[in-house]
Design a protein around this motif. Structure first.
Motif, PDB file in Angstrom:
ATOM      1  N   ALA A  98       5.270  -7.248   7.011  1.00 24.85           N
ATOM      2  CA  ALA A  98       3.970  -7.811   7.388  1.00 24.85           C
ATOM      3  C   ALA A  98       4.088  -8.536   8.725  1.00 24.85           C
ATOM      4  O   ALA A  98       5.101  -9.209   8.994  1.00 24.85           O
ATOM      5  CB  ALA A  98       3.494  -8.786   6.321  1.00 24.85           C
ATOM      6  N   TYR A 141       5.215  -6.364  -0.184  1.00 22.18           N
ATOM      7  CA  TYR A 141       5.884  -6.623   1.098  1.00 22.18           C
ATOM      8  C   TYR A 141       7.251  -7.245   0.833  1.00 22.18           C
ATOM      9  O   TYR A 141       7.405  -8.121  -0.023  1.00 22.18           O
ATOM     10  CB  TYR A 141       5.043  -7.546   1.975  1.00 22.18           C
ATOM     11  CG  TYR A 141       3.901  -6.825   2.657  1.00 22.18           C
ATOM     12  CD1 TYR A 141       4.080  -6.210   3.896  1.00 22.18           C
ATOM     13  CD2 TYR A 141       2.647  -6.736   2.047  1.00 22.18           C
ATOM     14  CE1 TYR A 141       3.033  -5.533   4.520  1.00 22.18           C
ATOM     15  CE2 TYR A 141       1.599  -6.064   2.654  1.00 22.18           C
ATOM     16  CZ  TYR A 141       1.805  -5.463   3.894  1.00 22.18           C
ATOM     17  OH  TYR A 141       0.777  -4.780   4.502  1.00 22.18           O
ATOM     18  N   ALA A 179       8.500 -10.354   6.449  1.00 23.58           N
ATOM     19  CA  ALA A 179       7.381 -10.798   7.282  1.00 23.58           C
ATOM     20  C   ALA A 179       7.908 -11.356   8.596  1.00 23.58           C
ATOM     21  O   ALA A 179       8.958 -12.004   8.630  1.00 23.58           O
ATOM     22  CB  ALA A 179       6.556 -11.857   6.558  1.00 23.58           C
ATOM     23  N   THR A 188      11.554 -13.761   5.648  1.00 29.52           N
ATOM     24  CA  THR A 188      10.588 -14.083   6.701  1.00 29.52           C
ATOM     25  C   THR A 188      11.264 -14.712   7.914  1.00 29.52           C
ATOM     26  O   THR A 188      12.120 -15.585   7.785  1.00 29.52           O
ATOM     27  CB  THR A 188       9.517 -15.060   6.173  1.00 29.52           C
ATOM     28  OG1 THR A 188       8.844 -14.465   5.064  1.00 29.52           O
ATOM     29  CG2 THR A 188       8.488 -15.386   7.254  1.00 29.52           C
TER      30      THR A 188
END
Length: 283
Positions: A5, A80, A83, A111
């Motif tokens: 993402a 997902y 990110a 992330t």
């Protein structure tokens, strides 16, 4: 298999076309008046902010922690695995720190929250670069490794009619204000390596400042080809003039014109004209 993402905030000034093309997830900042609250880029325009500044200068607020958690929870539910997040620089807003905190609490998604040390399409360009690499089939680690190099290729320069709103908002950084305003000195403002505003150069009056801005752009284009975004805040006519002037330059690989977010407009006031310059090759 990785599912990555891309996340940014509303001050990155990405067009709806870019948001849709790269499926960018958006977190919106807020504009708060004494008796009402608006969502940046959703239910208020920059012009509405400028029109009301003589009555009230609103406060701005980062996206709520709840909105951030809800986004990450939604990403988890949609499968997902990774990110990449970048938006307004850490020296200009608390959004960066809040996102790092929230991301750390969602361990199912790996992330990277990257400090753009920039704003408007200085941050947005990084998301675009990530989107282009995703389309090329690049993996998460490959994209993350390129983030610092992308940031190094981005420059932001702009002029404001008055420093009054930057001063009121506490975002003046290393830009000298009061005496310059009295002498009609117009600084060309940029962002240093720490992500703080500073005076790149100065001119007497708006016309000379516009000429100086063009000189800076031309110097950059002599160094390399570049993508350029012309940005304005309540100064469409001036922005369009600059856009038209640049439209015949063969060293510009992509040229776009847009307005800055209402949140940014609160802090700059009307009359901003600026450019985001991205050296090629970018990715």
């Amino acid at each position: 298999m990785e599912k990555i993402a891309l996340i940014t905030d509303s001050t990155s000034d990405l067009s709806s076309e870019i948001i849709n093309k790269y499926d960018v997830k958006m977190l919106n900042l807020k504009i708060i008046y004494k008796d009402r609250e608006y969502i940046d880029k959703v239910n208020i325009t920059p012009q509405e902010v400028y029109d009301n500044l003589s009555v009230e200068v609103p406060h701005t607020s980062l996206p709520s922690i709840e909105d951030m958690h809800n986004l990450f929870s939604k990403l988890e539910s949609e499968g997902y695995t990774h990110a990449i997040v970048t938006g307004i620089g850490s020296a200009l807003s608390g959004t960066f720190s809040a996102l790092k905190l929230v991301a750390s609490e969602h361990e199912n998604i790996t992330t990277t929250v990257f400090d753009s040390k920039s704003l408007t399409l200085g941050a947005g360009a990084i998301i675009i670069g990530c989107g282009e690499m995703l389309k090329q089939g690049k993996k998460y680690d490959e994209i993350v490794a390129e983030l610092p190099a992308m940031r190094e290729k981005i420059s932001v320069f702009y002029i404001v009619d008055t420093l009054e709103y930057l001063i009121k908002g506490g975002r003046i950084g290393k830009v000298a204000g009061t005496i310059g305003q009295l002498l009609n000195i117009k600084p060309i403002i940029s962002i240093n390596d720490d992500g703080v505003y500073y005076t790149h150069s100065k001119a007497r009056g708006k016309n000379q400042a516009n000429s100086k801005l063009i000189e800076i752009i031309n110097d950059k284009l002599k160094e390399s080809k570049a993508r350029i975004w012309v940005m304005h805040g309540g100064a469409m006519e001036e922005g369009k003039k600059l856009y038209d002037y640049l439209s015949t330059n063969p060293n510009i690989t992509s040229l776009n014109l847009g307005d800055i977010s209402p949140v940014a407009g609160v802090h700059t006031g009307p009359g901003l004209v600026g450019v985001v310059i991205v050296k090629e090759p970018f990715v």
